[in-house]
Design a protein around this motif. Sequence first.
Motif, mmCIF file in Angstrom:
data_model
loop_
_atom_site.group_PDB
_atom_site.id
_atom_site.type_symbol
_atom_site.label_atom_id
_atom_site.label_comp_id
_atom_site.label_asym_id
_atom_site.label_seq_id
_atom_site.Cartn_x
_atom_site.Cartn_y
_atom_site.Cartn_z
ATOM 1 N N PRO A 49 61.160 87.544 10.851
ATOM 2 C CA PRO A 49 61.265 87.029 12.223
ATOM 3 C C PRO A 49 60.895 88.071 13.284
ATOM 4 C CG PRO A 49 63.405 86.943 11.123
ATOM 5 C CD PRO A 49 62.430 87.514 10.166
ATOM 6 N N LEU A 50 61.411 89.278 13.176
ATOM 7 C CA LEU A 50 61.142 90.281 14.193
ATOM 8 C C LEU A 50 59.740 90.855 14.069
ATOM 9 C CD1 LEU A 50 64.564 92.110 14.459
ATOM 10 C CD2 LEU A 50 63.587 90.407 15.968
ATOM 11 N N GLY A 51 59.191 90.880 12.874
ATOM 12 C CA GLY A 51 57.807 91.309 12.710
ATOM 13 C C GLY A 51 56.852 90.351 13.390
ATOM 14 N N LEU A 52 57.113 89.067 13.258
ATOM 15 C CA LEU A 52 56.293 88.049 13.912
ATOM 16 C C LEU A 52 56.441 88.130 15.435
ATOM 17 C CD1 LEU A 52 54.431 85.613 13.507
ATOM 18 C CD2 LEU A 52 56.471 84.187 13.465
ATOM 19 N N ILE A 53 57.645 88.348 15.917
ATOM 20 C CA ILE A 53 57.871 88.493 17.358
ATOM 21 C C ILE A 53 57.127 89.711 17.892
ATOM 22 C CG2 ILE A 53 59.631 89.054 19.093
ATOM 23 C CD1 ILE A 53 61.542 87.267 17.439
ATOM 24 N N TYR A 54 57.114 90.820 17.139
ATOM 25 C CA TYR A 54 56.405 92.025 17.569
ATOM 26 C C TYR A 54 54.905 91.763 17.660
ATOM 27 C CZ TYR A 54 55.216 96.929 18.084
ATOM 28 O OH TYR A 54 54.748 98.116 18.565
ATOM 29 N N ILE A 55 54.343 91.086 16.677
ATOM 30 C CA ILE A 55 52.915 90.772 16.684
ATOM 31 C C ILE A 55 52.558 89.877 17.866
ATOM 32 C CG2 ILE A 55 51.082 89.565 15.426
ATOM 33 C CD1 ILE A 55 52.467 90.611 12.835
ATOM 34 N N ILE A 56 53.380 88.867 18.109
ATOM 35 C CA ILE A 56 53.134 87.969 19.246
ATOM 36 C C ILE A 56 53.221 88.748 20.564
ATOM 37 C CG2 ILE A 56 54.060 86.016 20.543
ATOM 38 C CD1 ILE A 56 54.840 84.813 17.780
ATOM 39 N N ALA A 57 54.223 89.616 20.695
ATOM 40 C CA ALA A 57 54.369 90.407 21.916
ATOM 41 C C ALA A 57 53.182 91.352 22.096
ATOM 42 C CB ALA A 57 55.670 91.201 21.883
ATOM 43 N N ALA A 58 52.671 91.913 21.016
ATOM 44 C CA ALA A 58 51.519 92.825 21.106
ATOM 45 C C ALA A 58 50.274 92.084 21.582
ATOM 46 C CB ALA A 58 51.262 93.482 19.755
ATOM 47 N N VAL A 59 50.152 90.819 21.239
ATOM 48 C CA VAL A 59 48.991 90.038 21.668
ATOM 49 C C VAL A 59 49.164 89.539 23.100
ATOM 50 C CG1 VAL A 59 47.731 87.892 21.218
ATOM 51 C CG2 VAL A 59 48.396 89.344 19.313
ATOM 52 N N VAL A 60 50.379 89.132 23.464
ATOM 53 C CA VAL A 60 50.629 88.494 24.756
ATOM 54 C C VAL A 60 50.805 89.500 25.898
ATOM 55 C CG1 VAL A 60 52.262 87.027 26.011
ATOM 56 C CG2 VAL A 60 51.599 86.442 23.691
ATOM 57 N N MET A 61 51.474 90.607 25.653
ATOM 58 C CA MET A 61 51.760 91.573 26.711
ATOM 59 C C MET A 61 50.484 92.293 27.136
ATOM 60 S SD MET A 61 55.325 93.252 25.319
ATOM 61 C CE MET A 61 55.359 94.568 26.488
ATOM 62 N N PRO A 62 50.252 92.431 28.446
ATOM 63 C CA PRO A 62 49.061 93.152 28.905
ATOM 64 C C PRO A 62 49.212 94.661 28.717
ATOM 65 C CG PRO A 62 50.379 92.493 30.778
ATOM 66 C CD PRO A 62 51.028 91.882 29.561
ATOM 67 N N GLU A 63 48.085 95.335 28.601
ATOM 68 C CA GLU A 63 48.080 96.796 28.504
ATOM 69 C C GLU A 63 48.460 97.389 29.857
ATOM 70 O OE1 GLU A 63 47.792 100.383 26.654
ATOM 71 O OE2 GLU A 63 47.350 98.497 25.650
ATOM 72 N N ALA A 64 49.120 98.549 29.831
ATOM 73 C CA ALA A 64 49.532 99.209 31.073
ATOM 74 C C ALA A 64 48.308 99.669 31.851
ATOM 75 C CB ALA A 64 50.422 100.398 30.762
ATOM 76 N N ASP A 65 48.393 99.621 33.166
ATOM 77 C CA ASP A 65 47.314 100.124 34.016
ATOM 78 C C ASP A 65 47.257 101.644 33.920
ATOM 79 O OD1 ASP A 65 46.763 97.555 34.838
ATOM 80 O OD2 ASP A 65 48.098 97.688 36.578
ATOM 81 N N ALA A 66 46.093 102.179 34.106
ATOM 82 C CA ALA A 66 45.916 103.636 34.014
ATOM 83 C C ALA A 66 46.513 104.348 35.211
ATOM 84 C CB ALA A 66 44.445 103.984 33.923
#
Length: 66
Positions: A49-66
């Motif tokens: 469950p938490l591995g799937l949540i991490y993968i989804i968050a990695a795809v959905v969350m935007p990268e930090a601005d420089a």
Amino acid sequence: MLEMNNKLHRSHDKVLAGVCGGFAEHYGWDAAMIRIFYAAAMVFTGFFPLGLIYIIAAVVMPEADA
């Protein structure tokens, strides 16, 4: 104090995808403690469950601005 204009994003301080670092920056917590807690929770829940949540968050969350 939590700033309301601080948007959730993936961090440049990353080990895998920057998800835990992003949560730590957003809430003002220590990134190492978030990573340790998340890794322990993944082990105790059987990774799925938490591995799937991490993968989804990695795809959905935007990268930090420089």
